[in-house]
Scaffold this active site. Sequence first.
Site, mmCIF file in Angstrom:
data_model
loop_
_atom_site.group_PDB
_atom_site.id
_atom_site.type_symbol
_atom_site.label_atom_id
_atom_site.label_comp_id
_atom_site.label_asym_id
_atom_site.label_seq_id
_atom_site.Cartn_x
_atom_site.Cartn_y
_atom_site.Cartn_z
ATOM 1 N N TYR A 38 1.216 -0.787 0.086
ATOM 2 C CA TYR A 38 0.080 -0.301 0.232
ATOM 3 C C TYR A 38 1.034 1.286 0.106
ATOM 4 C CZ TYR A 38 -3.063 3.218 2.082
ATOM 5 O OH TYR A 38 -4.244 4.338 2.256
ATOM 6 N N GLU A 114 -28.997 -0.933 16.534
ATOM 7 C CA GLU A 114 -27.849 -1.559 16.423
ATOM 8 C C GLU A 114 -27.352 0.054 17.434
ATOM 9 O OE1 GLU A 114 -28.018 2.327 13.200
ATOM 10 O OE2 GLU A 114 -28.975 0.803 12.743
ATOM 11 N N LYS A 116 -25.021 2.718 19.383
ATOM 12 C CA LYS A 116 -25.611 4.204 20.066
ATOM 13 C C LYS A 116 -24.173 4.344 19.877
ATOM 14 C CE LYS A 116 -27.578 7.684 21.647
ATOM 15 N NZ LYS A 116 -27.097 8.707 22.142
ATOM 16 N N ASP A 118 -21.082 6.275 20.934
ATOM 17 C CA ASP A 118 -21.153 7.796 22.409
ATOM 18 C C ASP A 118 -19.250 8.538 21.031
ATOM 19 O OD1 ASP A 118 -21.037 9.395 23.484
ATOM 20 O OD2 ASP A 118 -20.188 8.507 25.662
ATOM 21 N N TYR A 223 -25.015 5.188 9.884
ATOM 22 C CA TYR A 223 -26.073 4.558 10.400
ATOM 23 C C TYR A 223 -27.452 5.603 9.390
ATOM 24 C CZ TYR A 223 -26.554 8.788 13.464
ATOM 25 O OH TYR A 223 -26.052 9.456 14.200
ATOM 26 N N LYS A 311 -31.050 4.191 26.807
ATOM 27 C CA LYS A 311 -29.354 4.675 26.904
ATOM 28 C C LYS A 311 -29.093 3.647 28.458
ATOM 29 C CE LYS A 311 -28.320 8.869 26.144
ATOM 30 N NZ LYS A 311 -28.381 9.919 26.418
ATOM 31 N N CYS A 405 5.267 11.684 55.283
ATOM 32 C CA CYS A 405 4.643 10.621 54.306
ATOM 33 C C CYS A 405 3.470 10.047 55.814
ATOM 34 C CB CYS A 405 5.166 8.987 55.156
ATOM 35 S SG CYS A 405 4.341 7.439 54.805
ATOM 36 N N CYS A 408 4.183 7.389 58.576
ATOM 37 C CA CYS A 408 5.810 7.074 59.335
ATOM 38 C C CYS A 408 6.063 8.354 59.589
ATOM 39 C CB CYS A 408 6.543 5.696 58.415
ATOM 40 S SG CYS A 408 7.065 7.586 57.400
ATOM 41 N N CYS A 423 7.382 7.429 49.805
ATOM 42 C CA CYS A 423 8.159 7.529 50.822
ATOM 43 C C CYS A 423 9.659 6.231 50.835
ATOM 44 C CB CYS A 423 6.629 6.794 52.239
ATOM 45 S SG CYS A 423 7.815 5.864 53.845
ATOM 46 N N CYS A 428 8.275 1.671 57.135
ATOM 47 C CA CYS A 428 7.550 3.042 57.219
ATOM 48 C C CYS A 428 6.701 1.715 57.153
ATOM 49 C CB CYS A 428 6.894 3.180 56.053
ATOM 50 S SG CYS A 428 5.294 4.356 55.301
HETATM 51 S S1 IVH Z 1 -30.045 7.485 14.911
HETATM 52 C C1 IVH Z 1 -33.579 11.094 14.004
HETATM 53 N N1 IVH Z 1 -28.486 5.636 15.082
HETATM 54 O O1 IVH Z 1 -26.969 9.602 18.649
HETATM 55 C C2 IVH Z 1 -32.166 11.029 15.094
HETATM 56 N N2 IVH Z 1 -28.279 7.944 16.195
HETATM 57 O O2 IVH Z 1 -29.906 12.165 19.962
HETATM 58 C C3 IVH Z 1 -31.948 9.905 14.552
HETATM 59 N N3 IVH Z 1 -26.334 8.279 18.094
HETATM 60 O O3 IVH Z 1 -26.709 12.683 18.320
HETATM 61 C C4 IVH Z 1 -29.819 9.249 14.837
HETATM 62 N N4 IVH Z 1 -25.448 6.154 17.313
HETATM 63 O O4 IVH Z 1 -25.397 11.010 16.439
HETATM 64 C C5 IVH Z 1 -28.673 6.612 15.533
HETATM 65 N N5 IVH Z 1 -26.667 4.119 15.631
HETATM 66 C C6 IVH Z 1 -27.331 5.177 15.613
HETATM 67 C C7 IVH Z 1 -26.674 6.710 16.142
HETATM 68 C C8 IVH Z 1 -27.382 7.663 17.123
HETATM 69 C C9 IVH Z 1 -24.979 6.950 17.598
HETATM 70 C C10 IVH Z 1 -26.132 10.119 17.798
HETATM 71 C C11 IVH Z 1 -26.786 10.951 16.687
HETATM 72 C C12 IVH Z 1 -27.440 11.618 18.114
HETATM 73 C C13 IVH Z 1 -27.562 10.936 18.998
HETATM 74 C C14 IVH Z 1 -29.158 10.607 18.704
#
Ligand code: IVH
Length: 668
Positions: A38, A114, A116, A118, A223, A311, A405, A408, A423, A428
């Site tokens: 690559y 799926e 969520k 972060d 997504y 959540k 310390c 001691c 220490c 001690c």
């Molecule tokens: S769907 C109408 N899918 O979660 C919003 N959101 O409050 C549709 N997030 O800030 C969002 N993973 O960026 C969706 N698999 C997922 C997600 C996802 C993370 C975040 C999204 C948004 C918050 C939703």
Amino acid sequence: MSENQDVQKRIDTLTETVNDYAHHYYVLDQPKVPDAEYDRLLQELEELEAAHPELKRSDSPSERVGGEPLDHFRKVQHDIPMLSLSNAFNEEELRDFDRRVRDGLGVNPTYSVELKIDGLAITLKYEAGEFVLGATRGDGTTGEDITRNLKTIPSIPLKLKESVTLEVRGEAFMPKASFNRLNEAREEKGEALFANPRNAAAGSLRQLDPKIAAKRNLDMFVYSVGQIEGKTIDSHTETLDYVSKLGFKINPEAKHCNGIEEVVDYVNSWLDRRGDLDYEIDGIVIKVDSLDHQEELGFTAKSPRWATAFKFPAEEVVTKLIDIELSIGRTGVVTPTAILEPVSVAGTTVQRASLHNEDLIRQQDVKIGDRVTIKKAGDIIPKVVNVLTEQRDGSEEDFSMPEHCPACESELVRIDGEVALRCVNPECPAQIREGLIHFASRDAMNIDGLGERVITQLHSRELVRNVADLYRLEKEAIMALERMGEKSATNLVEAIEATKSNSLEKLLFGLGIRFVGSKAAKTLAMHFETMDALMEADKEALIAVDEIGDKMADSIVMAFEQPGMKHLIGALKDLGVNMTYTGPKRITAEESDSPLAGKTVVITGSMEQYSRKEAKTEVEARGGKVTGTVSKKTDLVIAGEKAGSKLDKANELGIEVWDEARFIDELS
Ligand code: IVH
């Protein structure tokens, strides 16, 4: 053909081939060629582009390195607002969501579920297959144009596999490993640390200089499709398939569920597995799968009615720091611990959190009385990650590390090059207590029933002043301790007695010589076989042993020169504690006729018949050496199922690879 046409043709081929290799590597996680190949093609392309800048393509992989800094980010109006999701915080609320959906539709829908992720929400626009604009969510209506930074993310395609015009949305994030590496490097340079991967990802994408983002190893899962021209899609599942076909990275854990029971199972299955992922997730997103159904359900002002986010219990919460307590470790290091107003994090109550070391206190400017963010991820000890300085009311008190310390009273010192205060008084009491706890711990002498609580009492009542005293304990003395009956006392005496026959490496590790971990203790015990031989070894003899370095050798020689140590070992010997290695015999490469003899082996992936530890024992018993990282020095890689980057590296370096079947064959 003119020369320029030839060059253009070569540039086209190189651009497309390198992009295809990158797609396999970063999006599909299935590298097609070794890294070196690559790199070779990319270099050729860069050279051609430098000589003929006018022939460079807009989807060239060299676009990903960054370029000149901007002076500000342009605002971008979203054609379709970027909404957020409603939340469900428990199973009942999840079932309420399902009920509302079913009531709204009058039928039972199927769901797509799926993870969520972060990170931060991003929208990407493509025109005729070309990446033209990438933006942050902003306030949902107006975001910022961060196209240049997004181009540095290797999993975001610069050109799609079809010439479509569309907008997709997804989550940009920083993998945990990249985050840890970044923070380690920042700590070394004395720069402020990022509190979590999400902030680190956001901070990276907010840099005006795209070269910074390019170095941060960001990634993105797509997504959803915002808008699309000339294509009809019927369901969310189809959406994911389609965007994946176009070249986007989708999360592999997404699943189609036939009803709420399957959704609940999916959610539950992730509660204690989230820590295994190499990126952070904060919940599960549940979406009605059919796009017709989605349309029928519509939106509230803030969020779609056809989706919700389950959540997870928060891993990060804010609470008050009420005090800072100092503890002295076995080696004398002073560690500050935050004492907190009790707070529930990720399902458990937390009252103490690590503050790491004094530099961190200074860097984070922690004061007693501050409101602080606590993080508890998986089994990791909770730690203070952030101080909400803006919430101070003036009543907070400064904290500084003491000069003496707390156990001691001897003066604390900072050894050159170390951040920690120490220490250095060998008498001690705090260090002695910690040393006793270490001696009894599992990887050391492994004394059943002798935990921190009992040791603290034995030590504070002066029944035990050093580890030899443990072997002098009598049942009656133990019975006088709190919550200790005759039976438990008898058991403890027997458990202590039983450890007299432990093999040498357990004792050696238990003595707590600096830098001698359990692995090194084993290597040393196997090599020297008796304590006397080890004590007589000089530095040269020690470093001649594989894996024993300079620093460790110095520390061992120094430890055995101490009169206290000599005396202690003599006492243990007199009490009948075994001083020889009794584990499996070390087979030298010369003695073994196994093909593993003398080989440096890396074991990776999961095998059916062997745990990694068992496989290691088998290799070592045949005169092989097992290490953790694949390098040019590796002779052989044993790869089980789902072997990842180590296997890739082995292939790249052309190292011999065995699968489990071959390994079993060779063992017999
Ligand atoms: S769907 C109408 N899918 O979660 C919003 N959101 O409050 C549709 N997030 O800030 C969002 N993973 O960026 C969706 N698999 C997922 C997600 C996802 C993370 C975040 C999204 C948004 C918050 C939703």
